[in-house]
Design an enzyme around this catalytic site. Structure first.
Site, mmCIF file in Angstrom:
data_model
loop_
_atom_site.group_PDB
_atom_site.id
_atom_site.type_symbol
_atom_site.label_atom_id
_atom_site.label_comp_id
_atom_site.label_asym_id
_atom_site.label_seq_id
_atom_site.Cartn_x
_atom_site.Cartn_y
_atom_site.Cartn_z
ATOM 1 N N GLU A 1 0.851 -1.187 0.000
ATOM 2 C CA GLU A 1 0.000 0.000 0.000
ATOM 3 C C GLU A 1 0.888 1.238 0.000
ATOM 4 O O GLU A 1 1.157 1.788 -1.046
ATOM 5 C CB GLU A 1 -0.946 -0.030 1.204
ATOM 6 N N GLU B 1 -1.846 0.433 13.692
ATOM 7 C CA GLU B 1 -3.028 0.810 12.923
ATOM 8 C C GLU B 1 -4.313 0.548 13.703
ATOM 9 O O GLU B 1 -5.286 1.282 13.574
ATOM 10 C CB GLU B 1 -3.044 0.019 11.613
#
Length: 885
Positions: free
Chosen positions: A466, A747
């Protein structure tokens, strides 16, 4: 002498290499006096460091301004060196010596590009991830002395420049990642001391990078083009004023490099047996190299990058060698980071070193790769077999703490391995420490989250497939980042790409640079919901420029982004219904713990979060319009803000004052964005505390609510609860991660669950800075170093420390553009010993909140106020003792 100029800056940097307009000037003043104000300055610009060739002299300017000085009518010439110096006088009638000069080099300016884009790749190489070499020999006039020589360089892909056998400069991953079709940066390098009279060689190595590489979680490639290419223009100026210009053109030659494969996610394969030793040096006799291709390209998009390129910033040695239960050899560097592993090795030709990079061990202590998804994070080096060989990658980077050694000739000696930290070059401006070791580690984790993700763009994570510039992450962390490091130029560059990637209607992409649009057909969420204009994400278009103005006082970012900011507000208004706004796909309170099982979307209604941000961004834009003297826009959007607030209150508050959405985040946004009817503020605050207590003092907020939670409490008389929330150490909390051994921010609150199991491998980064946005509370509230939007850049600071949490002491420093602002408080019983440092040519309001009795005032004239005591102070060091209520 008491008075001196300690640091002169250009666009907030000590030096610039490659500028296209005169930089903003500023300086820091040092004096042992209190209440020092600059009364005048004189600034000079010269071509030489001795200031014998002065091209501008301001004369004595009777002004207090010592930052954000924009000079007009100074004509710059291209490819030239300039030096700047300043001297100042203060209100004690002292005059400083001239400052140490700061230097800058101009780019090509209006002289234009004569060079062409050239490529050593063939059209059929579009799916190839190997790297190539290009080179040219040329003669510099040996009968003349070189006065200056500068190379202006960029590429489609990633390049490294070499001259006469050595890599030029210390930049990495150049030219970085931008919206290439609209905005391609070029770098300027000083070759004056590298070139010689007679034969010289210039060359470059080129890799796929973001330009044509395999990018995004869709794993597409060739987003911007199908072949790498270099553009380079070397301008040599001789002492007699004559010039030679060497350009990339069809006369260059190319070949394959030893890099057989290089991709950002998957790593690099390097075969040292294929090295052509000395390929960029004068004595090299090449095998037959192939002609390069001249590539058609738009050179008008090329813009100079004067600072902020990615660099090697730190080198870390391993802390342990681990043999896992499964028998893997694993090196632990003790810190989750972004960068490379450099190693030295001896062995036979053809033997290999193969490393796999990863973040965490699983509950059993084994290698955990699942959260990398399809990213390989693998480097492979094939030995040439000649003595000791040392190597690190070139055109990739990894996010890791641990390295699995899959192959290595001989014994694995930890002395042969070093982790090299990479991030965009920024000065660290924030320092924080306190009596809580866990809180110190949290600050460390927040800082390293920034280091790990500010690699040319503000990425969401540095390890999996990503690493995109998600706007929401960058927005919520922007203020924290700007206390920790000087982010003005980093964000100004990224915001330029946001501006270019906006839709014609003003919509803002979810990621910048935008590689999701037209590439998400297989992603159901994005295919159906669209790739732009999510609340809190797209608001980066307004919040980030305003934050740059607030922290640095520089109106240039506001001016540059003004149309972009306005476009986003107008987009929301166009898609609102009676001032309630939402649009297609909304991420809402992303990954909040009050989400339904298996969902990423928190429980707070999207129309509430969207309308709250609609109001907030509109308010900030109206303020920006006022700063830039756009009076009509200021009035128009201030009026629009009032209408949105009124509609929010109608829609989401009952007549009795109950907020309809009973979530922590709904109450946080209503309070922090000042959307609560004043009569209902206390009730809203009390309900937020109730919601907190329902979870035993724990948060269940996601990306939208978390950044403002402590603020919403401390701004509304609930400092105790804010401290308690911050210092919770069981799941879910910031310190839960710390106790679990984290060295960066996770996260997910439950990235590693209390039982040791992992959150879903699908999206579970352990270096993801968003929840580190609490860092600004440490500086703004706990330490009390707050900016004043009426005198931004900390020309006037508001010093309002808020001791609490059972801490014995706290010490913080923020290096503002004027100098260091320092706050240290120590608590003994109910007595606070406070020390404050205010830089010269600034002043501050000092607020002793909850101050009951003054014991020592150090000559400060305090007066009682609603909060406790207040005073106006000038620059200097102060020590105050007072008793708390």
């Amino acid at each position: 002498m008491m008075l001196s100029v300690s640091k002169l800056t250009l666009d907030h940097e000590p030096a610039l290499s490659g500028v296209e307009r005169l930089p903003v000037m500023g300086w820091k003043i040092e004096s042992r006096h209190r209440n020092v104000r600059q009364t005048s300055y004189q600034l000079q610009i010269s071509h030489d460091i001795c200031f014998n060739q002065i091209v501008f002299d301001s004369g004595v300017q009777h002004s207090e301004q010592s930052n954000n000085i924009v000079l007009a009518n100074v004509a710059l010439i291209p490819s030239a060196r300039y030096f700047v110096r300043v001297r100042v006088q203060d209100n004690y009638a002292e005059t400083s010596a001239w400052s140490e000069p700061a230097g800058f080099i101009t780019g090509l300016l209006d002289s234009g590009w004569r060079a062409e884009f050239i490529s050593a790749e063939k059209p059929e190489d579009k799916d190839n991830s190997k790297a190539t070499l290009v080179r040219k020999t040329f003669e510099a006039d040996s009968h003349k002395s070189i006065s200056s020589a500068f190379a202006h360089v960029s590429a489609w892909g990633i390049y490294q420049l070499y001259v006469n056998g050595n890599k030029v400069g210390t930049d990495e991953l150049t030219p970085g990642w931008t919206s290439y079709a609209h905005h391609l940066l070029y770098q300027t390098y000083d070759l004056t001391d590298i070139l010689c009279g007679g034969l010289n060689v210039i060359g470059a190595m080129l890799g796929a990078g973001w330009y044509k590489g395999d990018m995004g979680f869709t794993r597409d490639r060739n987003y911007y083009g199908e072949n790498t290419a270099l553009i380079c223009q070397v301008v040599i100026t001789y002492t007699d004023g004559s010039q030679d210009i060497i350009n990339t053109d069809e006369s260059w030659e190319g070949d394959d490099s030893p890099i057989l494969f290089a991709e950002i996610y998957d790593g690099e394969i390097y075969d040292a047996r294929q090295e052509q030793t000395g390929w960029s040096s004068q004595k090299f006799t090449p095998r037959v190299w192939r002609p390069v291709r001249v590539m058609a390209g738009d050179k008008t998009v090329l813009k100079a990058q004067a600072s902020g390129a990615v660099k090697q910033t730190e080198r870390l040695k391993p802390v342990a060698m681990i043999t896992t239960p499964q028998g893997d050899r694993v090196i632990d560097f003790g810190q989750n980071l972004s960068g490379w592993v450099e190693f030295c090795v001896k062995g036979r030709a053809g033997q290999k070193v193969i490393l796999r990079h990863f973040e965490v061990l699983d509950a059993a202590g084994n290698v955990y790769l699942d959260n990398l998804r399809s990213a390989k994070q693998r480097t492979e080096y094939v030995l040439r077999g000649e003595g000791e060989e040392c190597w690190h990658p070139h055109f990739t980077w990894q996010g890791f703490r641990y390295v699995k050694v899959e192959e290595y000739p001989g014994d694995v000696d930890l002395n042969n391995f070093t982790a090299i930290v990479l991030h965009s070059a920024m000065e660290q401006t924030g320092e924080f420490s306190c009596s809580s070791a866990e809180l110190n580690q949290l600050h460390h984790n927040i800082l390293w989250g920034l280091k790990g993700n500010f690699i040319d763009v503000p990425t969401d994570c540095p390890q999996r497939d990503e690493r995109l510039g998600w706007t929401g992450d960058a927005q919520i962390f922007c203020r924290t980042a700007s206390y920790l490091m000087q982010t003005r130029n980093f964000f100004a560059k990224w915001l330029t790409d946001l501006r270019y990637d906006q839709t014609p209607e003003g919509g803002v992409p979810h990621v910048v640079p935008d590689i999701l649009t037209n590439h998400c057909g297989k992603d159901r969420l994005l295919a159906d919901g669209g790739t732009h204009s999510a609340s809190a994400w797209a608001d980066a278009a307004v919040i980030n420029p305003w934050t740059m103005y607030l922290m640095y006082g520089d109106t240039r970012v506001l001016e540059d982004q003004y149309d972009s900011m306005k476009g986003w507000i107008d987009f929301m208004e166009a898609h609102s219904e009676h001032h309630l706004w939402r649009y297609k796909l909304q991420f809402g309170d992303w990954v909040a713990l009050d989400a339904k099982e298996g969902s990423y979307f928190g429980a707070t209604p999207n129309d509430l979060t969207c309308t709250a941000y609609f109001a907030y961004s509109t308010l900030l834009f109206s303020k920006a319009a006022s700063v830039l003297n756009r009076t009509a826009d200021h009035r128009k959007y201030a009026d629009l803000h009032d209408k949105i607030v009124h509609r929010f209150q109608q829609e989401f508050f009952t007549p009795a004052g109950r907020l309809a959405a009973r979530t922590q985040t709904a109450h946080i946004l209503a309070l922090y964005f000042n959307l609560v009817p004043e009569a209902f503020r206390q009730r809203t605050t009390e309900t937020l505390v109730e919601l907190l207590n329902e979870h035993d003092g724990h948060l269940v907020t996601g990306f939208v609510g978390t950044p403002y939670f402590c603020h919403a409490l401390s701004q509304n008389g609930r400092l105790k609860e804010a401290w308690q929330l911050l210092l919770k150490d069981d799941f879910p909390s910031w310190l839960y991660q710390v106790k679990a051994g984290a060295t960066t921010i996770w996260e997910h609150w439950d990235g590693i669950k209390p039982d040791g199991s992992m959150w879903s491998a699908d999206m579970n980064s352990f270096n993801h800075y968003a929840y580190g946005a609490v860092g600004e509370w440490l500086y703004r509230v706990a330490a009390g170093i707050e900016a004043d939007e009426d005198q931004p850049g900390f020309k006037h600071a508001i010093i309002q420390p808020r001791p609490g949490g059972g801490l014995d002491w706290l010490d913080a420093r923020y290096q503002s553009i004027y100098g260091a602002i320092g706050v240290r408080w120590e608590v003994s019983g109910q007595t606070v010993d406070l020390r404050v440092s205010i830089p010269a040519n600034t002043c501050a309001t000092l607020l002793l909140t909850d101050g009951k009795t003054l014991h020592e005032t150090d000559g400060i004239d305090f007066v009682p106020c609603v909060q406790g005591y207040t005073a106006e102070v000038g620059s200097g060091e102060y020590r105050v003792k007072y008793a708390l209520v």
